[in-house]
Design a protein around this motif. Structure first.
Motif, PDB file in Angstrom:
ATOM      1  N   UNK A  45       1.069  -1.230  -0.041  1.00  0.00           N
ATOM      2  CA  UNK A  45      -0.005  -0.160  -0.010  1.00  0.00           C
ATOM      3  C   UNK A  45       0.852   1.142  -0.147  1.00  0.00           C
ATOM      4  N   UNK A  46       2.073   1.129   0.642  1.00  0.00           N
ATOM      5  CA  UNK A  46       2.997   2.300   0.751  1.00  0.00           C
ATOM      6  C   UNK A  46       3.795   2.378  -0.599  1.00  0.00           C
ATOM      7  N   UNK A  47       4.062   1.348  -1.263  1.00  0.00           N
ATOM      8  CA  UNK A  47       5.014   1.468  -2.522  1.00  0.00           C
ATOM      9  C   UNK A  47       6.303   1.328  -1.980  1.00  0.00           C
ATOM     10  N   UNK A  48       6.677   0.516  -0.885  1.00  0.00           N
ATOM     11  CA  UNK A  48       7.797   0.629  -0.254  1.00  0.00           C
ATOM     12  C   UNK A  48       8.565  -0.721  -0.469  1.00  0.00           C
ATOM     13  N   UNK A  49       9.882  -1.019  -0.996  1.00  0.00           N
ATOM     14  CA  UNK A  49      10.508  -2.032  -1.200  1.00  0.00           C
ATOM     15  C   UNK A  49      11.389  -2.405  -0.157  1.00  0.00           C
TER      16      UNK A  49
ATOM     17  N   UNK B 123      -1.699   4.875   9.721  1.00  0.00           N
ATOM     18  CA  UNK B 123      -2.001   4.428  11.047  1.00  0.00           C
ATOM     19  C   UNK B 123      -2.267   6.115  11.753  1.00  0.00           C
ATOM     20  N   UNK B 124      -3.710   6.254  11.546  1.00  0.00           N
ATOM     21  CA  UNK B 124      -3.981   7.639  12.062  1.00  0.00           C
ATOM     22  C   UNK B 124      -3.754   7.608  13.629  1.00  0.00           C
ATOM     23  N   UNK B 125      -3.524   6.674  14.384  1.00  0.00           N
ATOM     24  CA  UNK B 125      -3.609   6.513  15.718  1.00  0.00           C
ATOM     25  C   UNK B 125      -2.150   6.525  16.133  1.00  0.00           C
ATOM     26  N   UNK B 126      -1.323   7.001  15.265  1.00  0.00           N
ATOM     27  CA  UNK B 126       0.210   6.779  15.472  1.00  0.00           C
ATOM     28  C   UNK B 126       0.697   7.633  16.906  1.00  0.00           C
ATOM     29  N   UNK B 127       0.027   8.497  17.104  1.00  0.00           N
ATOM     30  CA  UNK B 127       0.361   9.234  18.372  1.00  0.00           C
ATOM     31  C   UNK B 127       0.113   8.445  19.475  1.00  0.00           C
ATOM     32  N   UNK B 128      -1.022   7.687  19.641  1.00  0.00           N
ATOM     33  CA  UNK B 128      -1.363   6.842  20.689  1.00  0.00           C
ATOM     34  C   UNK B 128      -0.422   5.530  20.879  1.00  0.00           C
ATOM     35  N   UNK B 129      -0.036   5.091  19.697  1.00  0.00           N
ATOM     36  CA  UNK B 129       0.864   4.009  19.632  1.00  0.00           C
ATOM     37  C   UNK B 129       2.304   4.433  20.114  1.00  0.00           C
ATOM     38  N   UNK B 130       2.627   5.635  19.837  1.00  0.00           N
ATOM     39  CA  UNK B 130       3.962   6.049  20.349  1.00  0.00           C
ATOM     40  C   UNK B 130       3.981   6.148  21.979  1.00  0.00           C
ATOM     41  N   UNK B 131       2.824   6.589  22.572  1.00  0.00           N
ATOM     42  CA  UNK B 131       2.619   6.440  23.958  1.00  0.00           C
ATOM     43  C   UNK B 131       2.530   5.260  24.434  1.00  0.00           C
ATOM     44  N   UNK B 132       1.846   4.314  23.753  1.00  0.00           N
ATOM     45  CA  UNK B 132       2.062   2.880  24.184  1.00  0.00           C
ATOM     46  C   UNK B 132       3.395   2.540  24.410  1.00  0.00           C
TER      47      UNK B 132
ATOM     48  N   UNK C 270       6.457   2.490  10.641  1.00  0.00           N
ATOM     49  CA  UNK C 270       7.308   3.617  10.884  1.00  0.00           C
ATOM     50  C   UNK C 270       8.616   3.034  10.226  1.00  0.00           C
ATOM     51  N   UNK C 271       8.879   1.873  10.166  1.00  0.00           N
ATOM     52  CA  UNK C 271      10.278   1.318   9.626  1.00  0.00           C
ATOM     53  C   UNK C 271      10.018   1.467   8.329  1.00  0.00           C
ATOM     54  N   UNK C 272       9.070   1.085   7.544  1.00  0.00           N
ATOM     55  CA  UNK C 272       8.996   0.971   6.213  1.00  0.00           C
ATOM     56  C   UNK C 272       8.917   2.634   5.682  1.00  0.00           C
ATOM     57  N   UNK C 273       8.316   3.418   6.523  1.00  0.00           N
ATOM     58  CA  UNK C 273       8.662   4.715   5.984  1.00  0.00           C
ATOM     59  C   UNK C 273       9.809   5.333   5.994  1.00  0.00           C
TER      60      UNK C 273
ATOM     61  N   UNK D 201       3.403  10.268   5.837  1.00  0.00           N
ATOM     62  CA  UNK D 201       3.299   8.926   5.299  1.00  0.00           C
ATOM     63  C   UNK D 201       2.880   8.135   6.563  1.00  0.00           C
ATOM     64  N   UNK D 202       3.407   8.281   7.556  1.00  0.00           N
ATOM     65  CA  UNK D 202       2.827   7.280   8.950  1.00  0.00           C
ATOM     66  C   UNK D 202       1.385   7.486   9.204  1.00  0.00           C
ATOM     67  N   UNK D 203       1.112   8.791   9.215  1.00  0.00           N
ATOM     68  CA  UNK D 203      -0.445   9.207   9.655  1.00  0.00           C
ATOM     69  C   UNK D 203      -1.356   8.484   8.557  1.00  0.00           C
ATOM     70  N   UNK D 204      -0.970   8.538   7.259  1.00  0.00           N
ATOM     71  CA  UNK D 204      -2.086   7.962   6.423  1.00  0.00           C
ATOM     72  C   UNK D 204      -2.068   6.509   6.609  1.00  0.00           C
TER      73      UNK D 204
END
Length: 221
Positions: free
Chosen positions: A132-136, A200-209, A178-181, A195-198
């Motif tokens: 989905x991100x077009x990352x290799x 995983x919209x809840x990325x800030x909550x994930x960082x807090x966890x 995060x790592x793929x980005x 890129x991350x926000x698109x």
């Protein structure tokens, strides 16, 4: 209440309590200190409970005894462990089950079980997000990282700590994204976080966890 203030490019105020009970406030650049103090005051009771909850923030992580009634973290939830006669190895069906003959080596058995589940989920989700991100990427490795949840190497290999399988699914997805980005944008620039926000919209909550559960990296199990 004393707290450590960190300004960042986030849009809202975030409050976390570190393992040493220090309160950390993350606020958008340009926000006034008065507004920040007001936000902290509004959460004073919650923060007081967190900083004074010895069981939630122990100096030494709780050591598992692998007896009936113990709980183990998996995909963001604590599941009950039951010791059952005749059980071979580790099984999971809305609870963990092992046999009494496995209790002495339960730590090893559970590490192997968790690592296998981590490899299955992480590799599947990496393939999904990479598409989905077009990352290799090159390889995905799941191992016993000592001080990190994950990393991306110059040769485009992705490394993950098997203990991340204990986290909620949105946290696992954030770590992967995060790592793929980093394959698309090496630095933590506004483009990187977009890129991350698109994905995983809840990325800030994930960082807090991840910040709040950093002690998971330090324990044997």
């Amino acid at each position: 209440m004393d707290y450590k203030l960190i300004y960042s490019k986030r849009r809202t105020i975030g409050l976390t309590v570190e393992r040493d009970s220090q309160v950390v406030v993350r606020a958008p650049h340009g926000m006034s200190e008065a507004h920040i103090r007001q936000a902290v005051e509004a959460k004073k009771l919650w923060l007081f409970g967190k900083t004074n909850h010895a069981q939630k923030y122990p100096s030494i992580p709780h050591q598992k005894e692998f007896v009936t009634g113990e709980t183990l973290l998996y995909l963001g939830r604590n599941w009950r462990l039951e010791v059952v006669l005749g059980q071979e190895g580790v099984e999971f069906h809305s609870k963990f089950v092992i046999g009494p003959q496995s209790q002495d080596q339960a730590g090893e058995l559970f590490r192997a079980w968790y690592k296998l589940r981590a490899e299955e989920r992480l590799k599947t989700r990496v393939r999904h997000f990479a598409k989905t991100m077009g990352a290799t990427y090159n390889q995905v490795q799941v191992s016993d990282l000592k001080y990190r949840w994950g990393s991306c190497t110059p040769s485009n290999n992705l490394n993950f700590n098997w203990r991340i399988i204990k986290a909620p699914t949105y946290v696992i997805d954030y770590l992967i994204v995060h790592e793929l980005a980093h394959l698309l944008e090496p630095n933590h620039t506004p483009r990187f976080w977009n890129i991350v926000a698109v994905q995983v919209p809840r990325y800030e909550q994930a960082k807090d966890w991840l910040r709040e559960h950093g002690n998971l990296i330090e324990v044997d199990f």
